[in-house]
Structures are given as C-alpha cells and as structure tokens.
Design a protein around this motif. Structure first.
Motif, PDB file in Angstrom:
ATOM      1  N   THR A 147     -32.999 -45.060 -16.911  1.00  0.00           N
ATOM      2  CA  THR A 147     -31.975 -45.673 -17.752  1.00  0.00           C
ATOM      3  C   THR A 147     -30.639 -45.011 -17.448  1.00  0.00           C
ATOM      4  O   THR A 147     -30.498 -43.784 -17.523  1.00  0.00           O
ATOM      5  CB  THR A 147     -32.318 -45.508 -19.241  1.00  0.00           C
ATOM      6  N   ALA A 148     -29.651 -45.818 -17.103  1.00  0.00           N
ATOM      7  CA  ALA A 148     -28.379 -45.284 -16.610  1.00  0.00           C
ATOM      8  C   ALA A 148     -27.268 -45.502 -17.629  1.00  0.00           C
ATOM      9  O   ALA A 148     -27.209 -46.533 -18.309  1.00  0.00           O
ATOM     10  CB  ALA A 148     -28.001 -45.947 -15.288  1.00  0.00           C
ATOM     11  N   ALA A 149     -26.387 -44.524 -17.716  1.00  0.00           N
ATOM     12  CA  ALA A 149     -25.168 -44.629 -18.516  1.00  0.00           C
ATOM     13  C   ALA A 149     -23.978 -44.462 -17.575  1.00  0.00           C
ATOM     14  O   ALA A 149     -23.813 -43.409 -16.962  1.00  0.00           O
ATOM     15  CB  ALA A 149     -25.156 -43.569 -19.613  1.00  0.00           C
ATOM     16  N   ARG A 150     -23.177 -45.491 -17.445  1.00  0.00           N
ATOM     17  CA  ARG A 150     -22.015 -45.394 -16.560  1.00  0.00           C
ATOM     18  C   ARG A 150     -20.740 -45.400 -17.395  1.00  0.00           C
ATOM     19  O   ARG A 150     -20.673 -46.008 -18.466  1.00  0.00           O
ATOM     20  CB  ARG A 150     -22.003 -46.545 -15.549  1.00  0.00           C
ATOM     21  N   ARG A 151     -19.753 -44.704 -16.905  1.00  0.00           N
ATOM     22  CA  ARG A 151     -18.492 -44.596 -17.610  1.00  0.00           C
ATOM     23  C   ARG A 151     -17.828 -45.963 -17.799  1.00  0.00           C
ATOM     24  O   ARG A 151     -17.843 -46.807 -16.891  1.00  0.00           O
ATOM     25  CB  ARG A 151     -17.535 -43.691 -16.835  1.00  0.00           C
ATOM     26  N   ASP A 152     -17.259 -46.146 -18.991  1.00  0.00           N
ATOM     27  CA  ASP A 152     -16.506 -47.363 -19.292  1.00  0.00           C
ATOM     28  C   ASP A 152     -15.338 -46.949 -20.183  1.00  0.00           C
ATOM     29  O   ASP A 152     -15.460 -46.878 -21.399  1.00  0.00           O
ATOM     30  CB  ASP A 152     -17.398 -48.387 -19.995  1.00  0.00           C
ATOM     31  N   GLY A 153     -14.217 -46.662 -19.554  1.00  0.00           N
ATOM     32  CA  GLY A 153     -13.094 -46.133 -20.313  1.00  0.00           C
ATOM     33  C   GLY A 153     -13.451 -44.769 -20.874  1.00  0.00           C
ATOM     34  O   GLY A 153     -13.909 -43.880 -20.154  1.00  0.00           O
ATOM     35  N   ASP A 154     -13.263 -44.600 -22.180  1.00  0.00           N
ATOM     36  CA  ASP A 154     -13.633 -43.329 -22.803  1.00  0.00           C
ATOM     37  C   ASP A 154     -15.069 -43.335 -23.295  1.00  0.00           C
ATOM     38  O   ASP A 154     -15.530 -42.357 -23.892  1.00  0.00           O
ATOM     39  CB  ASP A 154     -12.691 -42.999 -23.966  1.00  0.00           C
ATOM     40  N   GLY A 160     -31.051 -50.216 -19.124  1.00  0.00           N
ATOM     41  CA  GLY A 160     -32.389 -49.739 -18.781  1.00  0.00           C
ATOM     42  C   GLY A 160     -33.397 -50.144 -19.836  1.00  0.00           C
ATOM     43  O   GLY A 160     -33.074 -50.834 -20.807  1.00  0.00           O
ATOM     44  N   GLY A 161     -34.645 -49.735 -19.619  1.00  0.00           N
ATOM     45  CA  GLY A 161     -35.720 -50.084 -20.538  1.00  0.00           C
ATOM     46  C   GLY A 161     -36.457 -48.864 -21.049  1.00  0.00           C
ATOM     47  O   GLY A 161     -36.652 -47.892 -20.306  1.00  0.00           O
ATOM     48  N   LYS A 162     -36.860 -48.909 -22.303  1.00  0.00           N
ATOM     49  CA  LYS A 162     -37.664 -47.861 -22.933  1.00  0.00           C
ATOM     50  C   LYS A 162     -38.925 -48.496 -23.505  1.00  0.00           C
ATOM     51  O   LYS A 162     -38.906 -49.663 -23.935  1.00  0.00           O
ATOM     52  CB  LYS A 162     -36.874 -47.171 -24.054  1.00  0.00           C
ATOM     53  N   ILE A 163     -40.010 -47.735 -23.532  1.00  0.00           N
ATOM     54  CA  ILE A 163     -41.278 -48.318 -23.951  1.00  0.00           C
ATOM     55  C   ILE A 163     -42.065 -47.314 -24.792  1.00  0.00           C
ATOM     56  O   ILE A 163     -41.788 -46.112 -24.799  1.00  0.00           O
ATOM     57  CB  ILE A 163     -42.102 -48.751 -22.718  1.00  0.00           C
ATOM     58  N   TYR A 164     -43.037 -47.857 -25.525  1.00  0.00           N
ATOM     59  CA  TYR A 164     -43.963 -47.075 -26.346  1.00  0.00           C
ATOM     60  C   TYR A 164     -43.271 -46.334 -27.490  1.00  0.00           C
ATOM     61  O   TYR A 164     -43.778 -45.338 -27.976  1.00  0.00           O
ATOM     62  CB  TYR A 164     -44.781 -46.085 -25.504  1.00  0.00           C
ATOM     63  N   ASN A 165     -42.112 -46.825 -27.902  1.00  0.00           N
ATOM     64  CA  ASN A 165     -41.512 -46.254 -29.097  1.00  0.00           C
ATOM     65  C   ASN A 165     -41.946 -47.071 -30.312  1.00  0.00           C
ATOM     66  O   ASN A 165     -42.292 -48.249 -30.204  1.00  0.00           O
ATOM     67  CB  ASN A 165     -39.980 -46.213 -28.987  1.00  0.00           C
ATOM     68  N   LEU A 175     -32.081 -42.283 -30.980  1.00  0.00           N
ATOM     69  CA  LEU A 175     -31.651 -41.213 -30.083  1.00  0.00           C
ATOM     70  C   LEU A 175     -32.195 -41.549 -28.703  1.00  0.00           C
ATOM     71  O   LEU A 175     -33.408 -41.588 -28.491  1.00  0.00           O
ATOM     72  CB  LEU A 175     -32.189 -39.873 -30.569  1.00  0.00           C
ATOM     73  N   CYS A 176     -31.304 -41.807 -27.772  1.00  0.00           N
ATOM     74  CA  CYS A 176     -31.677 -42.337 -26.463  1.00  0.00           C
ATOM     75  C   CYS A 176     -31.287 -41.364 -25.359  1.00  0.00           C
ATOM     76  O   CYS A 176     -30.170 -40.837 -25.346  1.00  0.00           O
ATOM     77  CB  CYS A 176     -30.989 -43.678 -26.246  1.00  0.00           C
ATOM     78  N   ALA A 177     -32.212 -41.137 -24.432  1.00  0.00           N
ATOM     79  CA  ALA A 177     -31.937 -40.316 -23.247  1.00  0.00           C
ATOM     80  C   ALA A 177     -31.570 -41.234 -22.089  1.00  0.00           C
ATOM     81  O   ALA A 177     -32.307 -42.170 -21.764  1.00  0.00           O
ATOM     82  CB  ALA A 177     -33.159 -39.473 -22.892  1.00  0.00           C
ATOM     83  N   ALA A 178     -30.436 -40.971 -21.462  1.00  0.00           N
ATOM     84  CA  ALA A 178     -29.986 -41.774 -20.326  1.00  0.00           C
ATOM     85  C   ALA A 178     -29.377 -40.864 -19.266  1.00  0.00           C
ATOM     86  O   ALA A 178     -28.884 -39.774 -19.567  1.00  0.00           O
ATOM     87  CB  ALA A 178     -28.960 -42.822 -20.771  1.00  0.00           C
ATOM     88  N   ARG A 179     -29.428 -41.332 -18.025  1.00  0.00           N
ATOM     89  CA  ARG A 179     -28.910 -40.525 -16.921  1.00  0.00           C
ATOM     90  C   ARG A 179     -27.429 -40.812 -16.731  1.00  0.00           C
ATOM     91  O   ARG A 179     -27.028 -41.957 -16.499  1.00  0.00           O
ATOM     92  CB  ARG A 179     -29.681 -40.830 -15.638  1.00  0.00           C
ATOM     93  N   THR A 180     -26.635 -39.764 -16.843  1.00  0.00           N
ATOM     94  CA  THR A 180     -25.194 -39.889 -16.681  1.00  0.00           C
ATOM     95  C   THR A 180     -24.701 -39.373 -15.334  1.00  0.00           C
ATOM     96  O   THR A 180     -23.597 -39.709 -14.903  1.00  0.00           O
ATOM     97  CB  THR A 180     -24.461 -39.126 -17.811  1.00  0.00           C
ATOM     98  N   THR A 181     -25.509 -38.529 -14.685  1.00  0.00           N
ATOM     99  CA  THR A 181     -25.121 -37.988 -13.383  1.00  0.00           C
ATOM    100  C   THR A 181     -26.341 -37.942 -12.475  1.00  0.00           C
ATOM    101  O   THR A 181     -27.391 -37.440 -12.882  1.00  0.00           O
ATOM    102  CB  THR A 181     -24.542 -36.567 -13.515  1.00  0.00           C
ATOM    103  N   ALA A 182     -26.198 -38.471 -11.276  1.00  0.00           N
ATOM    104  CA  ALA A 182     -27.280 -38.400 -10.293  1.00  0.00           C
ATOM    105  C   ALA A 182     -27.038 -37.198  -9.388  1.00  0.00           C
ATOM    106  O   ALA A 182     -25.906 -36.914  -9.002  1.00  0.00           O
ATOM    107  CB  ALA A 182     -27.335 -39.675  -9.466  1.00  0.00           C
TER     108      ALA A 182
END
Length: 388
Positions: A147-154, A160-165, A175-182
């Motif tokens: 699951t990716a988080a990309r910058r959009d302004g500030d 992405g998708g999350k499962i089994y919650n 509360l979501c975990a996402a990748r901000t830096t590769a």
C-alpha cells in the motif's frame, strides 16, 4: 467463576474489580450478551450498549487521562477491564481495536489535536476505530507491504488493499500502515496514517471466514489524507508498530477466554455428575492448573507494564502459553457433550447457548491474533534464550 484473584492488587483496585464485575453481571448486560449470542448468521456486535455504559463511568478506558474520557488510572485497571469483559462473555474485538490498539497508539505517539479529535469518542463507546495492517499476498509481513502513500501537496494519496481486518464496516477511522519511501531496507519507509473509513475513496467488502464476526477487504482508491493524519513521524511506522504492540501484549485477554470456556466445562461436568468421576476430574483439574498458570503469568506482565519495566520476551511467552491453553479446553468441552457441541445458538437446544460451537469455529484464531504462536516462540528462542 473459578478464576484466581490477581495478585498484588491494592484495596482500591480490588474495589474497582468488584464494582466492574457486579456491573457486568447485571440484568441489562446479561440480556445484551444473550441477544448477541442469538444473532442470526451474518449479524455481529458493533456499537454495544454495554460499551457506552462503561464509557459513561470512565471504565471503558480507565487508564486514559480524564480529559480524554478515562479515569487517569493505570495498566492494572485497564487489564481488569479486559479480563472481566472476556470472563463475562462480552465481545471484545471493538474494545481491543479501539482502546487497546488505536487508542494506545494515539496516546503514545499522536498529536494533541489527534487525541482531542478521537480519544473522547472512543472512550465513551460512541465510535469505533480499527486497524489496516495486513495485506493480500503478504499477510502480516510488513516488509512486503505494498500500500503506497505518495505526496500530494502538503498531504498524501493512499492507494492499496488491506485484508482480514474486522469491524471496518462499522468503523469511523482506521490506523493504516502505508509505504511512503521505497529503499533497500524493507522495513524503513513505512508510515502510520489515520484514515476515514466513511469516504467515497474507501471500498469495504466482506471476506468469508468461519467466525461470527466477518473479515473485510478494504481498498483505498487514491484516498487523500492531510499532514494532520500522520501518526508519529513519516517513515517511522515500523518502529512504532514493533515497540508499542510488543509492550502491550500480556496474554490477559486470551486467559480470560480460556477461563470462561473451562468454567463452562466444569459447570457441565458438575451438572451431569461427571465431576465425581476421577477420570474426568483429573483431566479438568489439569486444565484448571494450566489456566491458573496462564493467569499468574499474564498478571506478571501487567504488573511489569504498570511498573514501567515491560519485558517483550516474557510477554511473548505469556501470550503463547495462554492462547495455546484454549485448544485443550475446547477438546474437553467436545468430549463432555459430544455431538451436541456442534449445535449453534441458532439451532436451539445447544449446550451453553451455542458457546462451544462458536468457540470451536474461532478457536484457531487465538493462535494467530496478537502475533502467531510461531512468532512468539521465535521471540522467546531468539531474543530470550539466544538460540537463533
């Protein structure tokens, strides 16, 4: 109820436990528990009245500061609430998710604005918070998180998708975990966000499971969040997850579930006269001794947490031991009632209102929730014994 009295309680804590237990034994609460047990298929507990009544007293999150809806108490009182809820047969998923996980993260890593916006509503049982960590294809292995988080302004755009919650279909925020830096270090570059669940950019659908409470697939379709929705520091999510989830693991909730089942089994054996049979009595006594051991080990972790000296290794051992003690109790219940334990609450005539059938379906989850048994043993062997 044959559960042990927690060791080391002050007179005030004993009074708190007694008042809490009396409240949960009241007619209104017992009626709600019976109604939940009789829910038809595909119905599950969400915004419980008992949570709101606990919240009115500050009991739902007693360790939280009073300004956030708690009583300003400590880890012992919080553990007493967890234990008594499970012993009373009250579904605890919403409490664990909203109070023990999301609330705890906000208390320890959230901003004042985040705390003010969410904690009072959670403490009063008015809203539900959940978590979005696990993903299709990689499970709980956050090193493979996609699951990716990309910058959009500030702010950020999450896709992405999350499962089994669980409970996301009822939730207000997650509360979501996402990748901000590769980068070359897989666990670096993960950030925790608070995401609104009632947004057109959030799609929630059920995932089949054996339990009464459904799992969900949650798809974030270019969901925008602002800088005020970042929990902790950007790219520091793995450290927060690793530190905070380990510290709060005591095993007290798993002991409560196992204890409740064993009390029911002992009650059945007593009612049918088999408690006087040495073969039955011996097996039940052995199970009872194991529950007392799980209880003592769990409360050791609670007191360590209250004293500011948590031990992640011993906590892992406690969680493993308590959760592994549930399966033998389920087997004993099946032996006592035979095929009758296959009757659900919807069939009528089921022993203990279908407790055994429902518990058998959800039994395997205890070895997986809050860290799998295999991971707990890995922590003990590697971090505790230095064998790996």
């Amino acid at each position: 109820m044959t559960t042990s009295t927690p060791v080391g309680l002050t007179a005030e804590q004993e009074t708190f436990r007694r008042e809490l237990r009396d409240f949960l034994a009241g007619a209104d609460v017992r009626r709600e528990v019976a109604e939940i047990a009789a829910y038809p298929p595909r119905h599950e507990a969400s915004h419980l009245a008992v949570y709101r009544r606990l919240g009115e007293r500050g009991w739902l999150a007693p360790s939280w500061p009073e300004r956030f809806g708690g009583l300003g108490l400590g880890a012992v009182e919080a553990a007493l609430v967890t234990e008594e809820l499970t012993l009373a047969g009250i579904p605890d998923d919403v409490h664990v998710l909203s109070i023990d996980i999301v609330g705890m993260f906000l208390l320890r890593a959230g901003t004042e604005a985040q705390q003010q916006r969410h904690l009072p509503h959670l403490a009063r049982g008015e809203r539900i918070a959940t978590v979005l960590f696990t993903e299709p294809g990689c499970g709980s292995d956050l090193s493979a998180l996609s699951t990716a988080a990309r910058r959009d302004g500030d702010g950020w755009r999450l896709r992405g998708g999350k499962i089994y919650n669980q409970k996301s279909q009822f939730g207000d925020v997650a509360l979501c975990a996402a990748r901000t830096t590769a980068g070359p270090v897989a666990l670096h570059g993960i950030t925790l966000f608070l995401v609104p669940l009632r947004s057109p950019a959030v799609h929630i659908e059920p995932v089949p499971s054996m339990g009464n409470d459904r799992f969900n697939l949650v798809v974030l379709d270019d969901l925008r969040v602002g800088p005020e929705d970042v929990v902790g520091q950007v790219d520091d999510g793995w450290r927060l997850l690793n530190d905070l989830l380990q510290l709060e693991r005591t095993g007290i909730d798993f002991h409560g579930k196992g204890r409740r089942l064993l009390d029911a089994a002992i009650g059945r054996a007593t009612a049918t006269g088999r408690i006087d049979d040495p073969s039955w009595a011996g097996d039940l006594a052995e199970l009872d001794a194991a529950q007392h051991a799980a209880h003592a080990l769990a409360w050791e972790q609670v007191h360590a947490l209250a004293d500011g000296r948590p031990d992640p290794v011993r906590s892992a051992m406690s969680k493993w031991f308590a959760s592994e003690r549930i399966s033998p109790v389920l087997a004993a219940g099946a032996d006592l009632d035979g095929l009758a334990t296959a009757l659900s609450a919807w069939d009528g005539g089921a022993p203990d209102d279908g407790l055994w059938e429902a518990a058998t379906r959800t039994g395997p989850a205890h070895r997986l929730a809050s860290g799998t048994s295999e991971v707990m043993l890995y922590l003990v062997a590697g971090n505790g014994l230095g064998l790996l």
